[in-house]
Design a protein around this motif. Structure first.
Motif, PDB file in Angstrom:
ATOM      1  N   GLN A   1       8.737  37.702  28.881  1.00  0.00           N
ATOM      2  CA  GLN A   1       8.438  38.009  30.274  1.00  0.00           C
ATOM      3  C   GLN A   1       9.670  38.522  31.015  1.00  0.00           C
ATOM      4  OE1 GLN A   1       6.184  34.967  32.470  1.00  0.00           O
ATOM      5  NE2 GLN A   1       5.661  34.036  30.514  1.00  0.00           N
ATOM      6  N   GLY A   2      10.852  38.017  30.613  1.00  0.00           N
ATOM      7  CA  GLY A   2      12.091  38.400  31.283  1.00  0.00           C
ATOM      8  C   GLY A   2      12.413  39.873  31.196  1.00  0.00           C
ATOM      9  N   ILE A   3      11.810  40.590  30.226  1.00  0.00           N
ATOM     10  CA  ILE A   3      12.038  42.035  30.107  1.00  0.00           C
ATOM     11  C   ILE A   3      11.631  42.741  31.391  1.00  0.00           C
ATOM     12  CG2 ILE A   3      11.325  44.136  28.890  1.00  0.00           C
ATOM     13  CD1 ILE A   3      10.855  42.355  26.430  1.00  0.00           C
ATOM     14  N   SER A   4      10.508  42.323  31.966  1.00  0.00           N
ATOM     15  CA  SER A   4       9.968  43.003  33.134  1.00  0.00           C
ATOM     16  C   SER A   4      10.174  42.250  34.439  1.00  0.00           C
ATOM     17  CB  SER A   4       8.465  43.258  32.937  1.00  0.00           C
ATOM     18  OG  SER A   4       7.942  43.996  34.001  1.00  0.00           O
ATOM     19  N   SER A   5      10.312  40.934  34.373  1.00  0.00           N
ATOM     20  CA  SER A   5      10.391  40.153  35.613  1.00  0.00           C
ATOM     21  C   SER A   5      11.690  39.366  35.753  1.00  0.00           C
ATOM     22  CB  SER A   5       9.201  39.182  35.691  1.00  0.00           C
ATOM     23  OG  SER A   5       9.172  38.333  34.555  1.00  0.00           O
ATOM     24  N   GLY A   6      12.629  39.537  34.799  1.00  0.00           N
ATOM     25  CA  GLY A   6      13.891  38.803  34.865  1.00  0.00           C
ATOM     26  C   GLY A   6      14.932  39.513  35.731  1.00  0.00           C
ATOM     27  N   PHE A   7      16.010  38.784  36.053  1.00  0.00           N
ATOM     28  CA  PHE A   7      17.107  39.328  36.857  1.00  0.00           C
ATOM     29  C   PHE A   7      18.435  39.009  36.180  1.00  0.00           C
ATOM     30  CE2 PHE A   7      13.610  38.847  39.779  1.00  0.00           C
ATOM     31  CZ  PHE A   7      13.707  39.927  40.635  1.00  0.00           C
ATOM     32  N   ILE A   8      19.425  39.868  36.440  1.00  0.00           N
ATOM     33  CA  ILE A   8      20.755  39.632  35.905  1.00  0.00           C
ATOM     34  C   ILE A   8      21.355  38.400  36.594  1.00  0.00           C
ATOM     35  CG2 ILE A   8      23.068  40.590  35.579  1.00  0.00           C
ATOM     36  CD1 ILE A   8      20.831  42.009  34.018  1.00  0.00           C
ATOM     37  N   PRO A   9      21.795  37.380  35.844  1.00  0.00           N
ATOM     38  CA  PRO A   9      22.359  36.170  36.475  1.00  0.00           C
ATOM     39  C   PRO A   9      23.671  36.467  37.202  1.00  0.00           C
ATOM     40  CG  PRO A   9      22.660  36.109  34.091  1.00  0.00           C
ATOM     41  CD  PRO A   9      21.796  37.300  34.375  1.00  0.00           C
ATOM     42  N   ASP A  10      24.004  35.629  38.184  1.00  0.00           N
ATOM     43  CA  ASP A  10      25.218  35.815  38.979  1.00  0.00           C
ATOM     44  C   ASP A  10      26.174  34.643  38.751  1.00  0.00           C
ATOM     45  OD1 ASP A  10      27.109  36.593  40.772  1.00  0.00           O
ATOM     46  OD2 ASP A  10      25.972  36.047  42.569  1.00  0.00           O
ATOM     47  N   PRO A  11      27.171  34.815  37.869  1.00  0.00           N
ATOM     48  CA  PRO A  11      28.105  33.720  37.614  1.00  0.00           C
ATOM     49  C   PRO A  11      29.148  33.558  38.717  1.00  0.00           C
ATOM     50  CG  PRO A  11      28.715  35.630  36.310  1.00  0.00           C
ATOM     51  CD  PRO A  11      27.456  35.993  37.032  1.00  0.00           C
ATOM     52  N   ILE A  12      29.184  34.505  39.671  1.00  0.00           N
ATOM     53  CA  ILE A  12      30.212  34.489  40.711  1.00  0.00           C
ATOM     54  C   ILE A  12      29.704  33.828  41.991  1.00  0.00           C
ATOM     55  CG2 ILE A  12      31.810  35.920  42.056  1.00  0.00           C
ATOM     56  CD1 ILE A  12      31.454  38.079  39.877  1.00  0.00           C
ATOM     57  N   GLY A  13      28.491  34.188  42.410  1.00  0.00           N
ATOM     58  CA  GLY A  13      27.959  33.701  43.680  1.00  0.00           C
ATOM     59  C   GLY A  13      27.580  32.234  43.646  1.00  0.00           C
ATOM     60  N   ASN A  14      27.189  31.742  44.826  1.00  0.00           N
ATOM     61  CA  ASN A  14      26.820  30.328  44.960  1.00  0.00           C
ATOM     62  C   ASN A  14      25.363  30.142  45.364  1.00  0.00           C
ATOM     63  OD1 ASN A  14      26.965  31.315  47.514  1.00  0.00           O
ATOM     64  ND2 ASN A  14      28.491  29.852  48.285  1.00  0.00           N
ATOM     65  N   GLY A  15      24.522  31.130  45.024  1.00  0.00           N
ATOM     66  CA  GLY A  15      23.096  31.021  45.323  1.00  0.00           C
ATOM     67  C   GLY A  15      22.669  31.789  46.551  1.00  0.00           C
ATOM     68  N   GLY A  16      23.590  32.326  47.342  1.00  0.00           N
ATOM     69  CA  GLY A  16      23.243  33.113  48.518  1.00  0.00           C
ATOM     70  C   GLY A  16      23.188  34.589  48.160  1.00  0.00           C
ATOM     71  N   LEU A  17      24.169  35.342  48.676  1.00  0.00           N
ATOM     72  CA  LEU A  17      24.267  36.762  48.342  1.00  0.00           C
ATOM     73  C   LEU A  17      24.673  36.918  46.874  1.00  0.00           C
ATOM     74  CD1 LEU A  17      24.038  39.473  49.934  1.00  0.00           C
ATOM     75  CD2 LEU A  17      26.533  39.433  50.086  1.00  0.00           C
ATOM     76  N   HIS A  18      23.997  37.839  46.183  1.00  0.00           N
ATOM     77  CA  HIS A  18      24.260  38.065  44.760  1.00  0.00           C
ATOM     78  C   HIS A  18      25.538  38.898  44.620  1.00  0.00           C
ATOM     79  CE1 HIS A  18      23.319  38.929  40.512  1.00  0.00           C
ATOM     80  NE2 HIS A  18      22.409  37.968  40.605  1.00  0.00           N
ATOM     81  N   ILE A  19      26.670  38.219  44.429  1.00  0.00           N
ATOM     82  CA  ILE A  19      27.974  38.880  44.452  1.00  0.00           C
ATOM     83  C   ILE A  19      28.132  39.875  43.310  1.00  0.00           C
ATOM     84  CG2 ILE A  19      30.475  38.515  44.433  1.00  0.00           C
ATOM     85  CD1 ILE A  19      29.059  37.453  46.902  1.00  0.00           C
ATOM     86  N   LEU A  20      27.634  39.544  42.132  1.00  0.00           N
ATOM     87  CA  LEU A  20      27.764  40.440  40.981  1.00  0.00           C
ATOM     88  C   LEU A  20      27.105  41.785  41.270  1.00  0.00           C
ATOM     89  CD1 LEU A  20      28.684  40.897  38.070  1.00  0.00           C
ATOM     90  CD2 LEU A  20      26.499  39.929  37.308  1.00  0.00           C
ATOM     91  N   THR A  21      25.970  41.779  41.959  1.00  0.00           N
ATOM     92  CA  THR A  21      25.288  43.023  42.299  1.00  0.00           C
ATOM     93  C   THR A  21      26.141  43.884  43.225  1.00  0.00           C
ATOM     94  OG1 THR A  21      23.117  41.970  42.057  1.00  0.00           O
ATOM     95  CG2 THR A  21      23.196  43.983  43.346  1.00  0.00           C
ATOM     96  N   ILE A  22      26.790  43.254  44.208  1.00  0.00           N
ATOM     97  CA  ILE A  22      27.684  43.990  45.117  1.00  0.00           C
ATOM     98  C   ILE A  22      28.828  44.630  44.330  1.00  0.00           C
ATOM     99  CG2 ILE A  22      29.261  43.777  47.074  1.00  0.00           C
ATOM    100  CD1 ILE A  22      26.413  43.395  47.923  1.00  0.00           C
ATOM    101  N   LEU A  23      29.427  43.848  43.422  1.00  0.00           N
ATOM    102  CA  LEU A  23      30.545  44.368  42.622  1.00  0.00           C
ATOM    103  C   LEU A  23      30.105  45.520  41.718  1.00  0.00           C
ATOM    104  CD1 LEU A  23      32.326  41.028  41.619  1.00  0.00           C
ATOM    105  CD2 LEU A  23      33.012  42.674  43.380  1.00  0.00           C
ATOM    106  N   LEU A  24      28.917  45.397  41.135  1.00  0.00           N
ATOM    107  CA  LEU A  24      28.414  46.471  40.279  1.00  0.00           C
ATOM    108  C   LEU A  24      28.191  47.745  41.084  1.00  0.00           C
ATOM    109  CD1 LEU A  24      25.889  44.577  37.971  1.00  0.00           C
ATOM    110  CD2 LEU A  24      28.073  45.600  37.313  1.00  0.00           C
ATOM    111  N   GLY A  25      27.737  47.596  42.327  1.00  0.00           N
ATOM    112  CA  GLY A  25      27.568  48.764  43.193  1.00  0.00           C
ATOM    113  C   GLY A  25      28.887  49.475  43.438  1.00  0.00           C
ATOM    114  N   LEU A  26      29.958  48.716  43.655  1.00  0.00           N
ATOM    115  CA  LEU A  26      31.285  49.301  43.848  1.00  0.00           C
ATOM    116  C   LEU A  26      31.785  49.981  42.572  1.00  0.00           C
ATOM    117  CD1 LEU A  26      32.954  46.416  45.904  1.00  0.00           C
ATOM    118  CD2 LEU A  26      32.160  48.626  46.772  1.00  0.00           C
TER     119      LEU A  26
END
Length: 404
Positions: free
Chosen positions: A172-197
């Motif tokens: 199921q994770g192929i279509s409905s999963g998300f990349i985990p965030d080892p940096i953030g604390n459950g609020g803003l997804h920090i890894l996603t921000i960094l990947l955008g940069l």
């Protein structure tokens, strides 16, 4: 007296700059036009849905809901560029989805192995159809129409008319999963921000390298102002998009798969011999053959590739639905074909891009989502989509007649 030449030079530079912009827009009217149309459609439905369309949750839903169509569109645009069509992709997706359910749910085959088997089955199906089209010279319309009926019937047969569910979480994770965030604390997804940069930096470096190469060989390039404006605009879009995703769950797994496919197939079509041969066949197959292009082999490989991507689309849809069902893949082929034509592919072959097909698929996806949010029935949705497709092909024919 000395002021006149200066004024004339300023006016001349301004006219050259305006002419440069107009030339760029005119020479890339199909791609730029559809991109601007996508932006206008997004803004329109953002107003009509009172701001719901661009909420983080809904943007994520648009990605998840249209991922399997976008995968098909990537393969379909290659088929259309060669001057063919494939009507069987929806049925192949349904059949492979059914096989994945039988392997994973009924026989407990490990997810990775089952996916690999399904992709191989897709390649074999593509090879089967490609053989009849490339070597026996049966028109692709007939072969893939037969394939559509054959594999729809095979899907009903292997599933015995019933759905199989549920899949394990790993599938199921192929279509409905998300990349985990080892940096953030459950609020803003920090890894996603960094990947955008990171993506922004990579994009800027690639554009600078391309521009330097063009200047080195005295190719015509856009003005500095237009070039900088393009960089700023696209970097802004990348970071706004990743920020919006970061406010929800971050980057979906399927988006990484799509991004990888887009990069891979864009590189193949623009930078490799195979890509040039695909365009050559679509432009003039006889001339391509006379210049040494192995037209039969290339056509065969295009349909093998389409079979693999159809299989991947079926896997993604089954994972999203969490079930293998006989009704899967219904009208997928029409949505994929529409995405390619709306995105700038020519009905005559020889013209089209992977990026254009993605934009066309997003146009269809945003329209579907926006009309659903507005409460429009499926009858209105189908009618409007049909009109959009007709206008896109009419625009293609108009451009071709104007050029000739």
């Amino acid at each position: 007296m000395s002021m006149k030449p200066q004024i004339q030079n300023d006016v001349s530079l301004e006219n050259k700059s305006t002419t440069s912009i107009l030339q760029v827009l005119k020479s890339n009217m199909r791609q730029y036009g559809m991109f601007f149309a996508l932006v206008l459609i997004i803004l329109l439905f953002q107003l009509l849905t009172e701001g719901i369309l661009l909420k983080p949750l809904n943007i994520t839903n648009i990605i998840l809901q249209n991922s399997y169509i976008l995968v098909l569109a990537i393969g379909m645009v290659l088929v259309i560029i060669t001057g063919h069509i494939d009507l069987s992709v929806g049925s192949i997706a349904a059949f492979v989805g059914a096989i994945s359910g039988i392997l994973i749910i009924n026989h407990n085959i490990p997810t990775i192995l089952a996916i690999l088997i399904c992709l191989i089955i897709g390649a074999v199906i593509g090879a089967w159809q490609g053989f009849w089209i490339a070597y026996v010279k049966i028109p692709a319309f007939i072969v893939t129409l037969a394939g559509m009926l054959l594999f729809r019937g095979a899907t009903m047969l292997v599933l015995d008319g019933q759905s199989i569910a549920p899949y394990p979480k790993s599938f199921q994770g192929i279509s409905s999963g998300f990349i985990p965030d080892p940096i953030g604390n459950g609020g803003l997804h920090i890894l996603t921000i960094l990947l955008g940069l990171v993506f922004s930096i990579i994009y800027i470096l690639m554009e600078q390298r391309n521009r330097k190469n063009q200047l080195r060989y005295d190719f015509e390039v856009s003005s500095n102002g237009l070039y900088i404006g393009k960089l700023v605009g696209i970097v802004a879009l990348i970071n706004i998009f990743t920020y919006v995703l970061a406010t929800y769950e971050g980057i979906p797994t399927i988006l990484i798969i799509l991004f990888t496919l887009i990069l891979l197939y864009t590189f193949v079509m623009k930078k490799t011999v195979m890509g040039r041969h695909v365009y050559a066949i679509g432009g003039n197959e006889k001339a391509a053959s006379l210049t040494g292009v192995k037209t039969k082999k290339v056509t065969f490989l295009v349909f093998v590739n389409m079979g693999v991507l159809s299989a991947l689309s079926g896997i993604i849809f089954a994972a999203r639905l969490n079930a293998a069902t006989p009704k899967a893949g219904n009208l997928f082929e029409l949505d994929a074909i529409a995405a390619c034509f709306i995105g700038g592919a020519s009905a005559y072959g020889g013209i089209g891009t992977v990026g254009g097909a993605i934009v066309g698929g997003l146009v269809m996806g945003v329209m579907n989502n926006g009309m659903s949010l507005m409460g429009l029935g499926i009858d209105w949705q189908q009618g409007i989509k049909g009109l959009v497709l007709l206008l896109a092909v009419a625009f293609d024919i108009y451009n071709k007649n104007k050029a000739s």
